[in-house]
Write an enzyme that holds these catalytic residues in place. Structure first.
Site, PDB file in Angstrom:
ATOM      1  N   LEU A 100     -10.114  10.306   8.254  1.00 47.17           N
ATOM      2  CA  LEU A 100     -11.264  11.085   7.811  1.00 47.17           C
ATOM      3  C   LEU A 100     -12.462  10.712   8.683  1.00 47.17           C
ATOM      4  CD1 LEU A 100     -10.559  10.616   4.013  1.00 47.17           C
ATOM      5  CD2 LEU A 100     -10.195  12.698   5.330  1.00 47.17           C
ATOM      6  N   ARG A 154      -8.087  -6.975  -9.134  1.00 42.13           N
ATOM      7  CA  ARG A 154      -8.878  -8.176  -9.394  1.00 42.13           C
ATOM      8  C   ARG A 154     -10.333  -7.798  -9.587  1.00 42.13           C
ATOM      9  NH1 ARG A 154     -11.571  -7.883  -4.627  1.00 42.13           N
ATOM     10  NH2 ARG A 154     -10.334  -7.130  -2.896  1.00 42.13           N
ATOM     11  N   LYS A 175       0.803  -1.227   0.000  1.00 40.22           N
ATOM     12  CA  LYS A 175       0.000   0.000   0.000  1.00 40.22           C
ATOM     13  C   LYS A 175       0.830   1.268   0.000  1.00 40.22           C
ATOM     14  CE  LYS A 175      -4.204  -1.730   1.826  1.00 40.22           C
ATOM     15  NZ  LYS A 175      -5.212  -1.358   2.810  1.00 40.22           N
TER      16      LYS A 175
HETATM   17  P1  ADP Z   1      -8.253  -2.960   3.221  1.00 38.79           P
HETATM   18  O1  ADP Z   1      -7.290  -3.272   2.141  1.00 38.79           O
HETATM   19  O2  ADP Z   1      -7.938  -3.707   4.484  1.00 38.79           O
HETATM   20  O3  ADP Z   1      -9.692  -3.083   2.794  1.00 38.79           O
HETATM   21  P2  ADP Z   1      -8.425  -0.024   2.947  1.00 38.79           P
HETATM   22  O4  ADP Z   1      -7.256   0.866   2.888  1.00 38.79           O
HETATM   23  O5  ADP Z   1      -9.159  -0.265   1.682  1.00 38.79           O
HETATM   24  O6  ADP Z   1      -8.001  -1.425   3.644  1.00 38.79           O
HETATM   25  O7  ADP Z   1      -9.450   0.528   4.014  1.00 38.79           O
HETATM   26  C1  ADP Z   1     -10.593  -0.196   4.379  1.00 38.79           C
HETATM   27  C2  ADP Z   1     -11.572   0.695   5.117  1.00 38.79           C
HETATM   28  O8  ADP Z   1     -10.952   1.279   6.268  1.00 38.79           O
HETATM   29  C3  ADP Z   1     -12.100   1.867   4.325  1.00 38.79           C
HETATM   30  O9  ADP Z   1     -13.184   1.526   3.488  1.00 38.79           O
HETATM   31  C4  ADP Z   1     -12.497   2.792   5.463  1.00 38.79           C
HETATM   32  O10 ADP Z   1     -13.719   2.326   6.038  1.00 38.79           O
HETATM   33  C5  ADP Z   1     -11.407   2.611   6.493  1.00 38.79           C
HETATM   34  N1  ADP Z   1     -10.295   3.568   6.288  1.00 38.79           N
HETATM   35  C6  ADP Z   1      -9.133   3.354   5.603  1.00 38.79           C
HETATM   36  N2  ADP Z   1      -8.358   4.462   5.572  1.00 38.79           N
HETATM   37  C7  ADP Z   1      -9.025   5.413   6.275  1.00 38.79           C
HETATM   38  C8  ADP Z   1      -8.755   6.796   6.599  1.00 38.79           C
HETATM   39  N3  ADP Z   1      -7.643   7.414   6.194  1.00 38.79           N
HETATM   40  N4  ADP Z   1      -9.699   7.484   7.328  1.00 38.79           N
HETATM   41  C9  ADP Z   1     -10.827   6.866   7.732  1.00 38.79           C
HETATM   42  N5  ADP Z   1     -11.138   5.592   7.461  1.00 38.79           N
HETATM   43  C10 ADP Z   1     -10.259   4.864   6.744  1.00 38.79           C
END
Ligand code: ADP
Length: 449
Positions: free
Chosen positions: A203, A291, A116
Site C-alpha cells: 500500500l 499482548r 503471520k
Molecule cells: P511487524 O510485526 O514487524 O511490526 P507488521 O506486519 O505489523 O510487521 O508491519 C509493520 C509495518 O510495516 C507497518 O506498520 C507498515 O508501516 C509496514 N507494512 C506492513 N505491511 C505493509 C503493506 N502491505 N504495505 C505497506 N506497508 C506495509
C-alpha cells in the site's frame, strides 16, 4: 485474585504493571539482570530476584531462571509486559504446566497470531478485512512472480515469523522480484530461524490504525477504540494518538465491532491489538499482537480504563469490569516515545542522567523508569519513557503536548525530545495529515537541508 505477581520485564513497563498490582493490593516480584540492579522497578517492587548477566538471552529471556524466581518467591502469576517473553507460546505453555498463571492469552492464540500466515488466514475466517496477497506461504520464485502479477505491483514480501518491523522487502516490478524474494527469505531465516515468507499488496500511502481489544476468555469481548500510529521510523512507531484524526464515528464503530466479534469468536483472553493499514477509507489487517502494547496509555486516557487492571482481572478469572456500553471515549490523547538516542542520527545514547525534570499539570502523564542519577545501561531497547497528554480536543492536546515538551528536561544523555518539539508545531502534524512514510520523508529532507 493472585497472591503474588512476578513481572518478567524491565523499564517503564515493569513499573506500569507494578502500579496496577499495587492498586489491587497484590505484592510484586521484580526480576532483573546484573545491569539493572539500580532500576526503579527493582527499587519499588516488594521483592526482587537477580536472574542473570546483562544480555537478555541470559536474563529477561531465560525461562529457566524466571521459573526459579517464581518458585523461590511463591509468585502464582507472571506478567510478561511487551517484548521479551510476552509472545512466546512455549513460555505460556511451560507456566501452565507448572500451575503458574500467564497474564495473557492462551499459548494456542499466541502461536496462531505469531505465525503471520496463519494469523491472516484466521483473521479472514473471522470476517476481518485483510490485505490482498498470497493465500499462504510462498516457497519458490515462480510462484512469487505469479502471485505478484495477480495482485499487481508493487508488492511487499514479509516473513511469517517477522516482528519489530524487520524482514520485509518491497518489489516494485517483476525485475525487482527475484532479488527481493531471495533476500527476504534469507533475512527471515537468519533473523527468525524460519524462512517462510508471504506476499502482500504494497500500500503506497496508508495510515497505521490499530484496534485495542479485550477478551474475557469465555467468549466475551469488547473493543476500546483505535489508535493511529502512522508516525513511524523504520517501521517502528514514534508517536501514537487516539482517536485517529481521519476516522469518522461510523467507521470507528464498524471496525471496532468487527474486532470485538473476532475476539468473541476466538474465545480470546486478555488484551490484544488488531493492527490495520488504512487507505482510501478501507481497512486491511496486517497482524494481531497478543499482548499489552507500548502505546496502550493513549487508549487508557480516552477511556479511563486501566488496561493492566483488566488483564489481571481476566487472568485471575474475574472477567472484565466493563461491558461495551461502559466504554465511552472522551477527548484526545497523544503519546511520544522518548528514546535515549541522538535526535538526528538516532544513535543510542546510554549513560548517566545528570538532571531529570519531568513535566506535570492537568492531562500530563509520564510513564518512565528513569530518575536523576540513574545510569541507562547499553544492553537494552533505547525507550526510556513515554509522555502521554490528554485534552478535550486534538487542538488542545497538541498545545498541551507542546507545553509539556518544553518543561521536560533530561540532561547527561541525548534524547529524542527535540524531535518531538519540532513535530508538535509542524503544519502536517497539526492538520493530522500524515501517512506511514511521512516521518521518514521529513527526516530525509531535514538531513539534506
Ligand atoms: P511487524 O510485526 O514487524 O511490526 P507488521 O506486519 O505489523 O510487521 O508491519 C509493520 C509495518 O510495516 C507497518 O506498520 C507498515 O508501516 C509496514 N507494512 C506492513 N505491511 C505493509 C503493506 N502491505 N504495505 C505497506 N506497508 C506495509
Amino acid at each position: 485474585m493472585f497472591k503474588k505477581v512476578l513481572i518478567a520485564n524491565r523499564g517503564e513497563i515493569a513499573l506500569r504493571i507494578l502500579r496496577a498490582c499495587r492498586e489491587l493490593g497484590i505484592p510484586t516480584v521484580a526480576v532483573h539482570s546484573t545491569a539493572d540492579e539500580t532500576a526503579m522497578h527493582v527499587r519499588l517492587a516488594d521483592e526482587s530476584v537477580c536472574i542473570g548477566p546483562p544480555p537478555s538471552k541470559k536474563s529477561y529471556l531465560n525461562m529457566h531462571e524466571i521459573m526459579a524466581a517464581c518458585e523461590i518467591t511463591g509468585a502464582d502469576a507472571i506478567h510478561p509486559g511487551y517484548g521479551f517473553l510476552s509472545e512466546n507460546a512455549k513460555f505460556a505453555e511451560v507456566l501452565e504446566a507448572h500451575d503458574i498463571t500467564f497474564i495473557g492469552p492462551s499459548a494456542e492464540h499466541i502461536r496462531i497470531m505469531g505465525d503471520k500466515i496463519e494469523a491472516k488466514a484466521t483473521a479472514r475466517r473471522l470476517g476481518i478485512p485483510v490485505v490482498p496477497g498470497s493465500e499462504g506461504g510462498v516457497t519458490d520464485e515462480e510462484t512469487a512472480k505469479r502471485v505478484a502479477a495477480d495482485i499487481g505491483y508493487p508488492v511487499i514480501i514479509k516473513a511469517a515469523a517477522g516482528g519489530g518491523g524487520r524482514g520485509m522487502k518491497v518489489a516494485r516490478n517483476e525485475a525487482e522480484m527475484s532479488q527481493a524474494f531471495h533476500t527476504a527469505r534469507s533475512e527471515a531465516g537468519s533473523a527468525f530461524g524460519d524462512d517462510s515468507v508471504y506476499i502482500e499488496k504494497y500500500l503506497a500511502k496508508p495510515r497505521h490504525i490499530e484496534v485495542q481489544v479485550m477478551g474475557d476468555g469465555k467468549g466475551g469481548g469488547i473493543h476500546l477504540g483505535e489508535r493511529d500510529c502512522s508516525l513511524q521510523r523504520r517501521h517502528q512507531k514514534v508517536w501514537e494518538e487516539a482517536p485517529s484524526p481521519v476516522l469518522g464515528e461510523a467507521d470507528r464503530q464498524k471496525i471496532g465491532q468487527i474486532c470485538a466479534k473476532a475476539v468473541q469468536g476466538l474465545g480470546y483472553s486478555g488484551a490484544g491489538t488488531v493492527e490495520f493499514l488504512w487507505e482510501d477509507g478501507e481497512f486491511y489487517f496486517i497482524e494481531m499482537n497478543t499482548r499489552l502494547q507500548v502505546e496502550h496509555p493513549v487508549t487508557e486516557m480516552i477511556t479511563r480504563i486501566d488496561l493492566v487492571n483488566e488483564q489481571l482481572r481476566v487472568a485471575a478469572g474475574d472477567g472484565l469490569s466493563v461491558t461495551q456500553e461502559d466504554v465511552i471515549f472522551s477527548g484526545h490523547a497523544i503519546e511520544c516515545r522518548i528514546n535515549a538516542e541522538h535526535p538526528e542520527t538516532f544513535i543510542p545514547s546510554p549513560g548517566k542522567i545528570s538532571y531529570y525534570h519531568p513535566p506535570g499539570g492537568l492531562g500530563v502523564r509520564v510513564d518512565s523508569g528513569v530518575y536523576q542519577g540513574y545510569s541507562i545501561p547499553p544492553h537494552y531497547d533505547s525507550l526510556i519513557g513515554k509522555l502521554i497528554v490528554h485534552a478535550r480536543t486534538r487542538e488542545e492536546c497538541l498545545r498541551r503536548l507542546h507545553r509539556a515538551l518544553d518543561e521536560f528536561v533530561v540532561d547527561g544523555i541525548e534524547t529524542t525530545l527535540p524531535l518531538f518539539r519540532d513535530l508538535v508545531t509542524n503544519p502536517d502534524i497539526e492538520a493530522g495529515n500524515y501517512d506511514i512514510h511521512w516521518l521518514e520523508k521529513y527526516l530525509a529532507a531535514r538531513q539534506e537541508a
